[in-house]
Scaffold this motif. Structure first.
Motif, PDB file in Angstrom:
ATOM      1  N   TRP A 147      -1.808  31.699  12.303  1.00 45.50           N
ATOM      2  CA  TRP A 147      -3.259  31.818  12.419  1.00 45.50           C
ATOM      3  C   TRP A 147      -3.675  33.096  13.135  1.00 45.50           C
ATOM      4  N   GLN A 148      -4.963  33.428  12.974  1.00 49.23           N
ATOM      5  CA  GLN A 148      -5.541  34.614  13.605  1.00 49.23           C
ATOM      6  C   GLN A 148      -5.754  34.363  15.096  1.00 49.23           C
ATOM      7  N   GLU A 150       0.166  21.082  17.311  1.00 48.85           N
ATOM      8  CA  GLU A 150      -1.001  20.300  16.893  1.00 48.85           C
ATOM      9  C   GLU A 150      -1.889  21.111  15.943  1.00 48.85           C
ATOM     10  N   ILE A 151      -2.147  22.368  16.274  1.00 50.43           N
ATOM     11  CA  ILE A 151      -2.950  23.236  15.408  1.00 50.43           C
ATOM     12  C   ILE A 151      -2.257  23.404  14.060  1.00 50.43           C
ATOM     13  N   LEU A 152      -0.965  23.601  14.077  1.00 52.13           N
ATOM     14  CA  LEU A 152      -0.197  23.775  12.851  1.00 52.13           C
ATOM     15  C   LEU A 152      -0.297  22.539  11.959  1.00 52.13           C
ATOM     16  N   GLU A 153      -0.166  21.358  12.566  1.00 53.27           N
ATOM     17  CA  GLU A 153      -0.221  20.125  11.795  1.00 53.27           C
ATOM     18  C   GLU A 153      -1.620  19.838  11.264  1.00 53.27           C
ATOM     19  N   VAL A 154      -2.647  20.054  12.084  1.00 52.15           N
ATOM     20  CA  VAL A 154      -4.019  19.748  11.671  1.00 52.15           C
ATOM     21  C   VAL A 154      -4.535  20.776  10.666  1.00 52.15           C
ATOM     22  N   THR A 155      -4.387  22.033  10.969  1.00 51.12           N
ATOM     23  CA  THR A 155      -4.960  23.103  10.139  1.00 51.12           C
ATOM     24  C   THR A 155      -4.156  23.359   8.874  1.00 51.12           C
ATOM     25  N   TYR A 156      -2.860  23.333   8.993  1.00 46.38           N
ATOM     26  CA  TYR A 156      -2.008  23.717   7.878  1.00 46.38           C
ATOM     27  C   TYR A 156      -1.278  22.543   7.240  1.00 46.38           C
ATOM     28  N   GLY A 157      -1.468  21.350   7.780  1.00 42.43           N
ATOM     29  CA  GLY A 157      -0.818  20.168   7.217  1.00 42.43           C
ATOM     30  C   GLY A 157       0.687  20.251   7.242  1.00 42.43           C
ATOM     31  N   LYS A 201       0.302  22.380  21.902  1.00 39.02           N
ATOM     32  CA  LYS A 201      -1.008  22.693  21.323  1.00 39.02           C
ATOM     33  C   LYS A 201      -0.843  23.456  20.012  1.00 39.02           C
ATOM     34  N   THR A 250       2.907  32.777  14.898  1.00 40.82           N
ATOM     35  CA  THR A 250       2.176  31.646  14.318  1.00 40.82           C
ATOM     36  C   THR A 250       1.332  32.141  13.148  1.00 40.82           C
TER      37      THR A 250
END
Length: 86
Positions: free
Chosen positions: A48-49, A76-83, A73, A46
C-alpha cells in the motif's frame, strides 16, 4: 493450525514476549523476503501507499513489542484491504 498462525496468536496475546526469529518468519510469510537483513534490522515492503515498509529490529533475540504491534496492524490491513488472509 500452522506454525505462523500459532505465532500470530502469541503476538496478539503477548507482544512483549516474541522471539525475533518468529517475527521474521511471520513477516516472510505475509510480506515476502526482507529487503535488508544484514544488520540487526529487517525491512519488509508492503503493497500500500504511504509508509510502505515494515521495519523490525533484533533486541538480544527478542522482537520489540511496539514493532510486533506494527506488524499485527500491517497484517490486519493486508487481510482487510487486499483479502490476503493466509
Amino acid at each position: 493450525m500452522g506454525k505462523v498462525a500459532e505465532i500470530v496468536l502469541q503476538m496478539r496475546s503477548k507482544p512483549q514476549n516474541i522471539r525475533f526469529a518468529d517475527l521474521c518468519m511471520v513477516c516472510d510469510y505475509y510480506f515476502g523476503p526482507a529487503r535488508q537483513k544484514g544488520s540487526s534490522h529487517r525491512i519488509y515492503k508492503t503493497p500500500w501507499q504511504g509508509d510502505p515498509r515494515i521495519n523490525i529490529q533484533n533486541d538480544k533475540g527478542k522482537a520489540k513489542a511496539y514493532q510486533v504491534k506494527q506488524v499485527l496492524k500491517a497484517i490486519e490491513i493486508l487481510e482487510v484491504t487486499y483479502g490476503a488472509k493466509k
